[in-house]
Write a protein that holds these residues in place. Structure first.
Motif, PDB file in Angstrom:
ATOM      1  N   ARG A 344       0.739  -1.255   0.000  1.00  0.00           N
ATOM      2  CA  ARG A 344       0.179  -0.272   0.036  1.00  0.00           C
ATOM      3  C   ARG A 344       0.640   1.034  -0.049  1.00  0.00           C
ATOM      4  N   GLU A 345       2.155   1.361   0.323  1.00  0.00           N
ATOM      5  CA  GLU A 345       3.153   2.301   0.573  1.00  0.00           C
ATOM      6  C   GLU A 345       4.281   2.362  -0.359  1.00  0.00           C
ATOM      7  N   LEU A 346       4.798   3.610  -0.594  1.00  0.00           N
ATOM      8  CA  LEU A 346       5.885   3.686  -1.509  1.00  0.00           C
ATOM      9  C   LEU A 346       7.134   3.345  -0.657  1.00  0.00           C
ATOM     10  N   ILE A 347       8.084   2.599  -1.050  1.00  0.00           N
ATOM     11  CA  ILE A 347       9.173   2.198  -0.457  1.00  0.00           C
ATOM     12  C   ILE A 347      10.286   3.487  -0.642  1.00  0.00           C
ATOM     13  N   PRO A 348      11.014   3.760   0.536  1.00  0.00           N
ATOM     14  CA  PRO A 348      12.050   5.059   0.302  1.00  0.00           C
ATOM     15  C   PRO A 348      13.240   4.169   0.191  1.00  0.00           C
ATOM     16  N   VAL A 349      14.007   4.454  -0.938  1.00  0.00           N
ATOM     17  CA  VAL A 349      15.163   3.885  -1.280  1.00  0.00           C
ATOM     18  C   VAL A 349      16.396   4.767  -1.745  1.00  0.00           C
ATOM     19  N   ARG A 350      17.468   4.517  -1.307  1.00  0.00           N
ATOM     20  CA  ARG A 350      18.552   5.122  -1.938  1.00  0.00           C
ATOM     21  C   ARG A 350      19.863   4.258  -2.370  1.00  0.00           C
ATOM     22  N   PRO A 351      20.789   4.736  -3.093  1.00  0.00           N
ATOM     23  CA  PRO A 351      21.774   3.738  -3.434  1.00  0.00           C
ATOM     24  C   PRO A 351      22.811   3.499  -2.086  1.00  0.00           C
ATOM     25  N   VAL A 352      23.307   2.395  -2.264  1.00  0.00           N
ATOM     26  CA  VAL A 352      23.906   1.794  -1.127  1.00  0.00           C
ATOM     27  C   VAL A 352      24.978   0.807  -1.388  1.00  0.00           C
ATOM     28  N   VAL A 353      26.108   0.877  -0.933  1.00  0.00           N
ATOM     29  CA  VAL A 353      27.345   0.000  -1.154  1.00  0.00           C
ATOM     30  C   VAL A 353      26.968  -1.595  -1.006  1.00  0.00           C
ATOM     31  N   HIS A 354      27.182  -2.296  -2.194  1.00  0.00           N
ATOM     32  CA  HIS A 354      26.640  -3.605  -2.323  1.00  0.00           C
ATOM     33  C   HIS A 354      27.659  -4.555  -2.630  1.00  0.00           C
ATOM     34  N   TYR A 355      28.341  -4.248  -3.542  1.00  0.00           N
ATOM     35  CA  TYR A 355      29.372  -5.478  -3.934  1.00  0.00           C
ATOM     36  C   TYR A 355      30.858  -4.861  -4.446  1.00  0.00           C
ATOM     37  N   MET A 356      31.799  -5.792  -4.233  1.00  0.00           N
ATOM     38  CA  MET A 356      33.234  -5.201  -4.823  1.00  0.00           C
ATOM     39  C   MET A 356      33.335  -6.153  -6.129  1.00  0.00           C
ATOM     40  N   MET A 357      33.383  -5.462  -7.065  1.00  0.00           N
ATOM     41  CA  MET A 357      33.826  -5.980  -8.503  1.00  0.00           C
ATOM     42  C   MET A 357      35.088  -6.640  -8.320  1.00  0.00           C
ATOM     43  N   GLY A 358      36.057  -5.904  -7.629  1.00  0.00           N
ATOM     44  CA  GLY A 358      37.572  -6.035  -7.584  1.00  0.00           C
ATOM     45  C   GLY A 358      37.788  -7.275  -6.521  1.00  0.00           C
ATOM     46  N   GLY A 359      38.990  -7.741  -6.366  1.00  0.00           N
ATOM     47  CA  GLY A 359      39.271  -8.810  -5.589  1.00  0.00           C
ATOM     48  C   GLY A 359      40.790  -9.304  -5.881  1.00  0.00           C
ATOM     49  N   VAL A 360      40.977 -10.406  -5.244  1.00  0.00           N
ATOM     50  CA  VAL A 360      42.393 -11.034  -5.508  1.00  0.00           C
ATOM     51  C   VAL A 360      42.356 -11.456  -6.803  1.00  0.00           C
ATOM     52  N   HIS A 361      43.392 -11.307  -7.386  1.00  0.00           N
ATOM     53  CA  HIS A 361      43.873 -11.515  -8.837  1.00  0.00           C
ATOM     54  C   HIS A 361      44.002 -12.878  -9.061  1.00  0.00           C
ATOM     55  N   THR A 362      42.948 -13.613  -9.828  1.00  0.00           N
ATOM     56  CA  THR A 362      43.049 -15.010  -9.939  1.00  0.00           C
ATOM     57  C   THR A 362      42.991 -15.259 -11.521  1.00  0.00           C
ATOM     58  N   ASP A 363      43.452 -16.484 -11.890  1.00  0.00           N
ATOM     59  CA  ASP A 363      43.199 -17.091 -13.531  1.00  0.00           C
ATOM     60  C   ASP A 363      41.704 -17.533 -13.377  1.00  0.00           C
ATOM     61  N   LEU A 364      41.331 -18.384 -14.551  1.00  0.00           N
ATOM     62  CA  LEU A 364      40.195 -18.945 -14.631  1.00  0.00           C
ATOM     63  C   LEU A 364      39.960 -20.119 -13.623  1.00  0.00           C
ATOM     64  N   ASP A 365      40.796 -20.909 -12.899  1.00  0.00           N
ATOM     65  CA  ASP A 365      40.856 -21.720 -12.010  1.00  0.00           C
ATOM     66  C   ASP A 365      40.796 -21.163 -10.714  1.00  0.00           C
ATOM     67  N   GLY A 366      40.663 -19.825 -10.529  1.00  0.00           N
ATOM     68  CA  GLY A 366      40.810 -19.286  -9.082  1.00  0.00           C
ATOM     69  C   GLY A 366      42.463 -19.430  -8.649  1.00  0.00           C
ATOM     70  N   ALA A 367      43.194 -19.768  -9.346  1.00  0.00           N
ATOM     71  CA  ALA A 367      44.515 -19.772  -8.949  1.00  0.00           C
ATOM     72  C   ALA A 367      45.202 -18.349  -9.031  1.00  0.00           C
ATOM     73  N   THR A 368      45.689 -18.061  -7.851  1.00  0.00           N
ATOM     74  CA  THR A 368      46.632 -16.618  -7.692  1.00  0.00           C
ATOM     75  C   THR A 368      48.085 -16.837  -8.091  1.00  0.00           C
ATOM     76  N   PRO A 369      48.611 -15.678  -8.153  1.00  0.00           N
ATOM     77  CA  PRO A 369      50.279 -16.013  -8.518  1.00  0.00           C
ATOM     78  C   PRO A 369      51.030 -16.535  -7.369  1.00  0.00           C
ATOM     79  N   VAL A 370      50.453 -16.612  -6.148  1.00  0.00           N
ATOM     80  CA  VAL A 370      51.137 -17.270  -5.060  1.00  0.00           C
ATOM     81  C   VAL A 370      50.718 -19.169  -5.287  1.00  0.00           C
ATOM     82  N   ALA A 371      51.620 -19.915  -5.500  1.00  0.00           N
ATOM     83  CA  ALA A 371      51.204 -21.424  -5.536  1.00  0.00           C
ATOM     84  C   ALA A 371      50.744 -21.922  -4.378  1.00  0.00           C
ATOM     85  N   GLY A 372      49.612 -22.560  -4.526  1.00  0.00           N
ATOM     86  CA  GLY A 372      48.831 -23.163  -3.597  1.00  0.00           C
ATOM     87  C   GLY A 372      47.774 -22.197  -2.911  1.00  0.00           C
TER      88      GLY A 372
END
Lengths: 581, 247, 116, 156
Positions: A344-372
């Motif tokens: 029945r009512e309008l929802i008040p909303v505003r932009p909010v931090v949600h997700y980080m696109m960035g992160g630990v650098h990996t290849d397609l298998d999730g492997a980072t430059p550090v072995a293991g």
């Protein structure tokens, strides 16, 4: 010092971590898997995801369409080979989850139902009403209990990784209940600790989202990738920052300003229609919608409330029946936390931090430059999300890349040395000394850790928000340096070993400061506007200079250094992002 | 409306004095504050030693269950306002050993959850290449309610039987067992029966019914348990009249 | 055998609970309150005796008595067990409560079959 | 692996459970505090008190059953015995007591019938019958049976 040995150590018990653990257990039941999580796995933030998970299964859909939506949504900063792997493996992963019992919403004939989502040209978002993340996480957790080779270290907080000569040998953790410090030794380690939205004060993210894994990797010399790209979700409840899912708009909700006007039409996002139109208006991508809010705010067309400026999300025309069937959680959240009924009512909303696109650098298998060392989920940057993630890609991402990282970690575990070098154990002992010896020693009252956190969050919100510019970013950079120095003067009220949440928070804030530093330095370096990274002083996208990932690593002097890594382009040449046409 | 409100918080410091004490804190009062916001205010500005769990602050992670003025609640979803003028008494959930302050030990539940085998059990698994198991909305409706459990432990805290007989499998774990028993994709009811049909399974329950009242997600574990009792009893009496059938 | 005990007694308990819930208030009201007060009809001995002599009445009452005794025994067993925390006495309480129910059922049968 | 990695379960039955009375604090084994359930736990909350009252309706049920059998026995002893019995029943003290017993019985009936939808899930043509309908049907049955009893025993 007590040591615990596993073949594979998974840090983090959210969706990605559990998927990785199950992947290991299925690939080789002889390998032991330890899941160390600072909260019970079902508390992980995956639980809060609402709208759904994308995978192309409808006959009229195709992998290419999903890939194109993802890549254009990411403003051409996605690695296209990664996206291709992602869209290809998505349907199988989602079906597997169905086989494990996930209660996906169904069509009357018993087949999986799909709904439209922002930035997607077709209906390809699988959903479990509007509690998709909750069901996904609990399905994974309950399924993981089936495997005897998986053991859980619940409420063990990992302090740092044990890395020696370019190889990861495990991690050091505190068992919260006892305060005991334990070296978790493993042949391969998968980081699944999620993002770090808590570097900002106003976020949909849980209190636990403190970028721990990003900070571990960063301190261990692994570069963090594309950290300047922080997604603002356009519809969060004011004051609490609780997420109101994009599915509200997928089902046909409208965003209106003070005058009841669907303002998105003024921001090159198409023309309003009564029903939802894909890739148009309210179903545009999140970065553009959040930026439009700022535009409205500057024009004075937002609504002023006691919690600041808001616009309104209108779902009243959807009707009570549809809302109760497909958006029950939205109704529950609005009633409980905003004291309004969206029927029945309008929802008040505003932009909010949600997700980080960035992160630990990996290849397609999730492997980072550090072995293991592997990473999957929000903590990682593979990268399929580019400069802006499309809604409903993240749940799928944690399944696809959680599984890939788990499988790859199995191979790595087979090749790894039998016992860790003494250097790694020395490192563990140092950490124990640092925590038990320094932090938990009663000291003269210094600053509170909460003060540091609050100042960091305020600085990031002011200077590294939806729109940024050099001056502000430099201020934030200097502020972070100052806060890092001041951390040395922080003292803890709590010197107890038993469930010391203040110590935990101190270590979390230390991680947050590292993540914030990576965000600000990467943002300073990227002198263009792309996706969620908008520079007032460089308002255009600049493919000549910046069709590339930012890699930030800490130099030997302790200062961050940013370099660029070209984006992988396979079949989709960079073009203008067009919505609403 | 008052400017401040007093909270009487249960403190147990295993390394300090032996017995728990109640400590009073005065915090600012705000209309939009939940009990959890008040605790966070104490932790950030008054006493950093206060220990409690919280995460999502949107009522879905299940971390922040505590006893507020005698009732088990999610503190992130409980406004201060109805308790005015205070003081508001905040204690850990009943029924669990207290590790410290407001933190209870939940290992017992995790073990019990694993014991009821909360996963899909099938004789033959269909390969994913053959697509999904079909399940109509009506079939989903049969178990959906029980799948909404967030493991917040309020039901255990409300259950006097669990407090009296810690061996009792308890409301949430039984509801989750039923969640799988009633799923059209599952064939594991017989295996779960081994655990549920024990005295410490459904039969410890005397249907106080409070578990369903306090449940923030309307899971109705009490209903799940009674249904199981009815089915098990019918099975038993049927097996008496039909030789060759085991209960 | 242990497995069989719980559903067996619970079956009797719930059967008795349902039957007593539906029948006893009216039966008790009529036999213990309105009849002695003479509020409605059928207060005379003859009518009562005729009805009491009917085999259906006796069979029905025997069933009610059997289930009601076990219903009450089961409930009371748990009241003692949980309400007073007498776990260590469970075996004894069970024998006494169900035992009393069994003896009373036999006596009721004797009364209804032999005496009345 | 698991047992080694986990902290003791904290259950009193667990031999590894550190007692609250144990004065020694060992560095890595915190002492858990377990609150004892008071013997009058059912006075702690109104809901628990209601629960224990509900459970105690077993006594009115027992009494009434014995009463009915007693009445059968009296009827077998002839008209004089019955007359004495009726006299005795009319005593105000006994009537008051019986009113109380009746209240207990009614409490049993109401609590029992209200809980029926928890135990019974019925489906007709794939659709779940709502709880209120199940409760309603049971109340209907109660009223019907009570009416029948009245009609047979007091209606003529």
């Amino acid at each position: 010092m007590e040591t615990v040995h596993h073949d594979v150590l998974v840090i983090g018990g959210g969706g990605a971590g559990l998927r990785a653990a199950i992947a290991v257990a299925e690939a080789d039941p002889r390998l032991t898997v330890g899941v160390a999580s600072k909260v019970y796995p079902m508390r992980s933030h995956t639980v809060s995801a609402e709208g759904g998970a994308a995978a192309a299964i409808r006959p009229e859909d195709s992998l290419d369409e999903h890939a194109y939506d993802t890549i254009s949504g990411g403003d051409w900063l996605c690695d296209q080979d990664a996206v291709e792997v992602f869209v290809q493996e998505a349907p199988e992963e989602m079906l597997r989850l169905e086989h494990w019992g996930c209660p996906w919403s169904r069509n009357p004939d018993g087949r999986i139902a799909t709904r439209p989502f922002g930035g997607m040209k077709l209906e390809r978002t699988w959903y479990a009403a509007d509690k998709t993340g909750f069901h996904l996480l609990h399905t994974l957790y309950q399924t993981s209990l089936r495997f005897p080779s998986i053991s859980f270290h619940d409420e063990w907080f990992v302090v740092d990784l044990l890395v020696d000569e370019g190889r990861c040998h495990g991690a050091v953790a505190i068992e919260l209940a006892s305060g005991k410090i334990v070296a978790l030794i493993a042949r391969s380690v998968v980081l699944c600790t999620g993002g770090g939205g808590r570097v900002y004060p106003f976020t949909t993210n849980a209190n636990i989202k403190t970028g721990d894994g990003m900070a571990f990797a960063y301190r261990a010399g692994v570069p963090l990738k594309d950290m300047e790209f922080v997604q603002y979700h356009p519809t969060g409840l004011p004051f609490t920052g609780i997420l109101i899912t994009e599915a509200t708009r997928g089902e046909g909700g409208w965003l209106v300003n003070k005058g009841g006007y669907r303002y998105l039409q003024d921001y090159d996002l198409g023309t309003p229609e009564p029903g939802p139109v894909k890739r148009s208006m309210e179903l545009g991508p999140r970065d553009r919608l959040s930026q439009a809010f700022v535009g409205e705010e500057e024009k004075g067309r937002t609504v002023t409330t006691q919690w600041g400026e808001v616009v309104h999300l209108d779902i009243r025309h959807l009707g009570e029946k549809l809302i109760d069937e497909r958006l029950p959680f939205v109704r529950e959240l609005c009633r409980k936390y905003q004291k309004i009924d969206p029927v029945r009512e309008l929802i008040p909303v505003r932009p909010v931090v949600h997700y980080m696109m960035g992160g630990v650098h990996t290849d397609l298998d999730g492997a980072t430059p550090v072995a293991g060392l592997f990473a999957a989920g929000e903590v990682a940057c593979v990268s399929i999300n580019g400069a802006n993630r499309l809604g409903s890609n993240s749940l799928t991402e944690l399944l696809v890349f959680g599984a890939r990282a788990g499988k790859r970690a199995v191979q790595e575990a087979e090749d790894a040395p039998d016992r860790p070098p003494d250097a790694a154990l020395t490192q563990a002992l140092d950490l124990e000394r640092q925590i038990h010896g320094n932090l938990l020693r009663p000291a003269e009252k210094g600053e509170r850790v909460a003060t540091i956190r609050d100042e960091m969050q305020a600085s990031l919100e002011a200077h590294a928000g939806i729109y940024r510019e050099e001056e502000g970013l430099t201020t934030a950079r200097d502020k972070l340096r100052e806060l890092r120095d001041r951390m040395a003067g922080v003292t803890l009220d709590d010197t107890s070993l038993t469930f010391n949440t203040e110590l935990l928070h101190y270590l979390e804030v230390r991680n947050l400061l590292d993540v914030a530093e990576a965000v600000v330095h990467s943002a300073l370096n990227r002198e263009e506007s792309r996706g969620s990274h908008q520079r007032r002083d460089f308002p255009e996208r600049d493919d000549d200079r910046f069709l590339a990932h930012s890699l930030v690593r800490r130099s030997s002097e302790g200062e961050p250094e940013v370099e660029l890594l070209p984006v992988t382009i396979t079949r989709w040449e960079p073009a203008e992002r067009v919505y609403g046409k | 409306m008052p400017d401040t409100v007093k909270l009487e918080v249960f403190r147990y410091r295993p390394e300090g004095e032996g017995a728990p004490v109640y400590e009073t804190f005065e915090v600012p009062y705000r209309d939009e504050w939940m009990v959890l916001d008040a605790l966070n205010h104490i932790k950030d500005h008054q006493d950093g030693t206060l220990s409690y769990r919280w995460a999502c602050r949107m009522g879905v992670c299940g971390s922040c269950g505590m006893t507020v003025n005698g009732e088990p609640v999610l503190t992130c979803a409980t406004y201060l306002e109805p308790f005015l003028p205070g003081p508001i008494r905040v204690e850990p959930l009943h029924g669990f050993p207290v590790i410290r302050d407001l933190v209870g030990d939940l290992e017992d539940f995790v073990e019990k959850l694993q014991r009821v085998k909360p996963w899909i059990i099938r004789e033959e698994e269909k390969p994913t290449s053959e697509g999904e198991y079909l399940q109509t909305p009506e079939e989903m409706d049969a178990y959906k309610r029980y799948s909404m459990c967030i493991n917040c432990m309020l039901c255990y805290a409300a259950c006097p039987i669990y407090e009296l007989e810690p061996g009792f499998i308890g409301p949430a774990a039984i509801a989750l067992a039923q969640r799988y028993n009633l799923d059209s994709r599952d064939e594991g009811a017989r295996e779960r029966h081994e655990v549920l049909a024990e005295h410490e399974g459904v039969w410890s329950c005397t249907f106080v019914g409070e578990c369903s009242i306090v449940c923030p997600k309307d899971v109705d574990p009490a209903g799940a348990i009674q249904r199981y009792k009815v089915d098990a009893t019918l099975d038993f009496f049927r097996s008496l009249v039909t030789p060759g059938r085991s209960p | 055998m242990r497995r069989a005990r719980d559903p067996f007694f619970w079956g009797l308990f719930s059967g008795g609970g349902m039957l007593t819930a539906l029948l006893l208030p009216a039966l008790f009201l009529v036999t213990a309150i309105t009849a002695p007060m003479g509020w409605f009809g059928m207060t005379g001995y003859e009518e009562w005796a005729t009805l009491a002599g009917h085999p259906l009445t006796r069979a029905g009452l025997l069933l009610v008595a059997f289930l009601a005794f076990f219903h009450a025994a089961h409930r009371f067993r748990y009241t003692l067990y949980d309400g007073l925390q007498l776990y260590h006495l469970d075996a004894l309480i069970s024998i006494v409560t169900y035992g009393v129910a069994a003896v009373l059922t036999v006596l009721a049968a004797a009364l209804l079959i032999l005496v009345v | 692996m698991k047992s080694q990695a986990r902290i003791p379960t904290g259950r009193i039955s667990d031999p590894g459970y550190p007692r609250a009375s144990n004065p020694e604090y060992t560095r890595h084994h915190p002492r858990w505090y377990r609150r004892r359930m008071p013997i009058f736990w059912w006075l702690r909350k109104l809901a628990y008190t209601k629960f224990i009252l509900r459970e105690l309706t077993s006594q009115p049920v027992m009494y009434v059953t014995l009463f009915l059998l007693g009445k059968m026995w009296v009827l077998s002893r002839g008209p004089e015995a019955y007359e004495t019995f009726i006299q005795w029943l009319s005593h105000p003290a006994l009537l008051a007591f019986h009113a109380l017993v009746l209240a207990g019985l009614l409490f049993h009936t109401v609590t029992w019938l209200n809980l029926t939808p928890k135990a019974l899930v019925l489906r007709v043509a794939g659709r779940k019958i709502p709880g209120w309908a199940i409760v309603g049907a049971h109340y209907g049955a109660w009223l019907g049976l009570s009416g029948a009893i009245f009609w047979i025993l007091a209606g003529r």
